[in-house]
Motif scaffolding. Structure first.
Motif, PDB file in Angstrom:
ATOM      1  N   ARG A  70       0.862  -1.377   0.113  1.00 49.00           N
ATOM      2  CA  ARG A  70      -0.187  -0.004   0.056  1.00 49.00           C
ATOM      3  C   ARG A  70       0.989   1.295  -0.153  1.00 49.00           C
ATOM      4  NH1 ARG A  70      -4.011  -1.077   4.109  1.00 49.00           N
ATOM      5  NH2 ARG A  70      -5.139  -2.033   2.540  1.00 49.00           N
ATOM      6  N   GLU A  71       2.045   1.124   0.918  1.00 47.90           N
ATOM      7  CA  GLU A  71       2.968   2.327   0.947  1.00 47.90           C
ATOM      8  C   GLU A  71       3.563   2.742  -0.269  1.00 47.90           C
ATOM      9  OE1 GLU A  71       3.360   4.758   3.529  1.00 47.90           O
ATOM     10  OE2 GLU A  71       1.482   3.944   4.080  1.00 47.90           O
ATOM     11  N   TRP A  72       3.835   1.544  -1.158  1.00 53.66           N
ATOM     12  CA  TRP A  72       4.675   1.790  -2.378  1.00 53.66           C
ATOM     13  C   TRP A  72       3.916   2.131  -3.284  1.00 53.66           C
ATOM     14  CZ3 TRP A  72       4.475  -1.969  -6.731  1.00 53.66           C
ATOM     15  CH2 TRP A  72       5.481  -1.745  -7.756  1.00 53.66           C
ATOM     16  N   LEU A  73       2.396   1.532  -3.607  1.00 55.12           N
ATOM     17  CA  LEU A  73       1.581   2.140  -4.501  1.00 55.12           C
ATOM     18  C   LEU A  73       1.446   3.519  -4.287  1.00 55.12           C
ATOM     19  CD1 LEU A  73      -0.685  -0.876  -4.534  1.00 55.12           C
ATOM     20  CD2 LEU A  73       0.845  -0.310  -6.470  1.00 55.12           C
ATOM     21  N   LYS A  74       1.534   4.076  -3.028  1.00 53.11           N
ATOM     22  CA  LYS A  74       1.487   5.492  -3.071  1.00 53.11           C
ATOM     23  C   LYS A  74       2.365   6.580  -3.614  1.00 53.11           C
ATOM     24  CE  LYS A  74      -1.123   5.153   1.303  1.00 53.11           C
ATOM     25  NZ  LYS A  74      -0.984   5.627   2.708  1.00 53.11           N
ATOM     26  N   GLY A  75       3.769   5.965  -3.823  1.00 49.02           N
ATOM     27  CA  GLY A  75       4.673   6.306  -4.374  1.00 49.02           C
ATOM     28  C   GLY A  75       6.012   6.704  -3.394  1.00 49.02           C
ATOM     29  N   SER A  76       5.726   5.901  -2.618  1.00 49.16           N
ATOM     30  CA  SER A  76       6.596   5.762  -1.362  1.00 49.16           C
ATOM     31  C   SER A  76       7.666   4.835  -1.525  1.00 49.16           C
ATOM     32  CB  SER A  76       6.053   5.878   0.069  1.00 49.16           C
ATOM     33  OG  SER A  76       7.048   5.779   1.195  1.00 49.16           O
ATOM     34  N   GLY A  77       9.040   5.023  -1.867  1.00 49.66           N
ATOM     35  CA  GLY A  77      10.036   3.816  -1.886  1.00 49.66           C
ATOM     36  C   GLY A  77      10.293   3.686  -3.571  1.00 49.66           C
ATOM     37  N   VAL A  78      10.762   2.621  -3.844  1.00 56.30           N
ATOM     38  CA  VAL A  78      11.442   2.392  -5.140  1.00 56.30           C
ATOM     39  C   VAL A  78      10.692   2.931  -6.374  1.00 56.30           C
ATOM     40  CG1 VAL A  78      12.645   0.847  -6.560  1.00 56.30           C
ATOM     41  CG2 VAL A  78      12.936   0.763  -4.256  1.00 56.30           C
ATOM     42  N   GLN A  79      11.216   3.544  -7.303  1.00 56.69           N
ATOM     43  CA  GLN A  79      10.191   4.110  -8.579  1.00 56.69           C
ATOM     44  C   GLN A  79      10.971   3.464  -9.878  1.00 56.69           C
ATOM     45  OE1 GLN A  79       7.651   6.123  -8.061  1.00 56.69           O
ATOM     46  NE2 GLN A  79       8.186   6.108  -5.968  1.00 56.69           N
ATOM     47  N   PRO A  80      10.285   3.471 -10.814  1.00 57.22           N
ATOM     48  CA  PRO A  80       8.859   3.787 -10.715  1.00 57.22           C
ATOM     49  C   PRO A  80       7.851   2.585 -10.403  1.00 57.22           C
ATOM     50  CG  PRO A  80       9.630   2.898 -12.916  1.00 57.22           C
ATOM     51  CD  PRO A  80      10.909   2.750 -12.082  1.00 57.22           C
ATOM     52  N   VAL A  81       6.695   2.922  -9.973  1.00 59.11           N
ATOM     53  CA  VAL A  81       5.798   1.826  -9.276  1.00 59.11           C
ATOM     54  C   VAL A  81       5.411   1.159 -10.562  1.00 59.11           C
ATOM     55  CG1 VAL A  81       3.609   1.578  -8.064  1.00 59.11           C
ATOM     56  CG2 VAL A  81       5.125   3.354  -7.362  1.00 59.11           C
ATOM     57  N   THR A  82       6.076  -0.090 -10.897  1.00 59.57           N
ATOM     58  CA  THR A  82       5.573  -0.725 -12.130  1.00 59.57           C
ATOM     59  C   THR A  82       5.892  -2.221 -11.607  1.00 59.57           C
ATOM     60  OG1 THR A  82       7.609  -0.940 -13.012  1.00 59.57           O
ATOM     61  CG2 THR A  82       6.121   0.942 -13.689  1.00 59.57           C
ATOM     62  N   TRP A  83       5.181  -3.012 -12.599  1.00 53.85           N
ATOM     63  CA  TRP A  83       5.269  -4.541 -12.144  1.00 53.85           C
ATOM     64  C   TRP A  83       6.965  -4.828 -12.186  1.00 53.85           C
ATOM     65  CZ3 TRP A  83       2.209  -7.800  -9.963  1.00 53.85           C
ATOM     66  CH2 TRP A  83       0.732  -7.473 -10.099  1.00 53.85           C
ATOM     67  N   ARG A  84       7.558  -4.332 -13.330  1.00 50.71           N
ATOM     68  CA  ARG A  84       8.875  -4.583 -13.458  1.00 50.71           C
ATOM     69  C   ARG A  84       9.758  -4.419 -12.271  1.00 50.71           C
ATOM     70  NH1 ARG A  84      11.249  -5.285 -18.364  1.00 50.71           N
ATOM     71  NH2 ARG A  84       9.722  -3.760 -19.225  1.00 50.71           N
ATOM     72  N   THR A  85       9.382  -3.182 -11.608  1.00 50.08           N
ATOM     73  CA  THR A  85      10.038  -2.739 -10.397  1.00 50.08           C
ATOM     74  C   THR A  85       9.928  -3.884  -9.055  1.00 50.08           C
ATOM     75  OG1 THR A  85      10.005  -0.592 -10.784  1.00 50.08           O
ATOM     76  CG2 THR A  85      10.279  -0.842  -8.466  1.00 50.08           C
ATOM     77  N   LEU A  86       8.850  -4.339  -9.101  1.00 49.96           N
ATOM     78  CA  LEU A  86       8.224  -5.293  -8.157  1.00 49.96           C
ATOM     79  C   LEU A  86       9.103  -6.377  -8.312  1.00 49.96           C
ATOM     80  CD1 LEU A  86       6.554  -5.997  -5.560  1.00 49.96           C
ATOM     81  CD2 LEU A  86       4.508  -6.546  -7.310  1.00 49.96           C
ATOM     82  N   VAL A  87       9.064  -6.811  -9.633  1.00 50.16           N
ATOM     83  CA  VAL A  87       9.803  -8.267  -9.986  1.00 50.16           C
ATOM     84  C   VAL A  87      11.378  -8.164  -9.476  1.00 50.16           C
ATOM     85  CG1 VAL A  87      10.801  -9.673 -11.957  1.00 50.16           C
ATOM     86  CG2 VAL A  87       8.176  -8.825 -11.609  1.00 50.16           C
ATOM     87  N   THR A  88      11.929  -7.093 -10.093  1.00 45.04           N
ATOM     88  CA  THR A  88      13.326  -6.652  -9.611  1.00 45.04           C
ATOM     89  C   THR A  88      13.525  -6.824  -8.045  1.00 45.04           C
ATOM     90  OG1 THR A  88      13.211  -5.404 -11.366  1.00 45.04           O
ATOM     91  CG2 THR A  88      15.125  -5.141  -9.655  1.00 45.04           C
TER      92      THR A  88
END
Length: 99
Positions: A70-88
């Motif tokens: 939830r925090e990450w989806l608000k733009g807090s943390g590693v950018q950009p907020v994409t599936w690619r970032t999450l997979v990484t």
């Protein structure tokens, strides 16, 4: 609709994302590895924010993982907020089987 790696995920999509290991979803698969995952995803240095989420959620891994997302989806943390970032990030903590 096919999700692209550069699309922004929603919380329901993340929470229902299946793991290839067992009959679990992504937050369940991360489980107690939430600290390493949260520190990386939220770019949280010493882990103070993850500690706060841990205390708020009484050490319940599923709830802690949900709040990390939830925090990450608000733009807090590693950018950009994409599936690619999450997979990484998942690969960085050794959960490549869900990525």
């Amino acid at each position: 609709t096919t999700l692209g790696l550069d699309d922004k995920p929603t919380l329901p999509q993340i929470l229902s994302f299946p793991s290839t290991k067992g009959n679990t979803n992504l937050p369940q698969r991360i489980g107690s590895e939430y600290f390493d995952f949260g520190v990386l995803l939220l770019d949280d240095g010493p882990g103070a924010r993850v500690d706060a989420l841990e205390a708020k959620n009484l050490n319940n891994p599923a709830r802690i993982n949900r709040d990390i997302f939830r925090e990450w989806l608000k733009g807090s943390g590693v950018q950009p907020v994409t599936w690619r970032t999450l997979v990484t990030v998942l690969k960085q903590i050794g959960l490549s089987e869900v990525a």
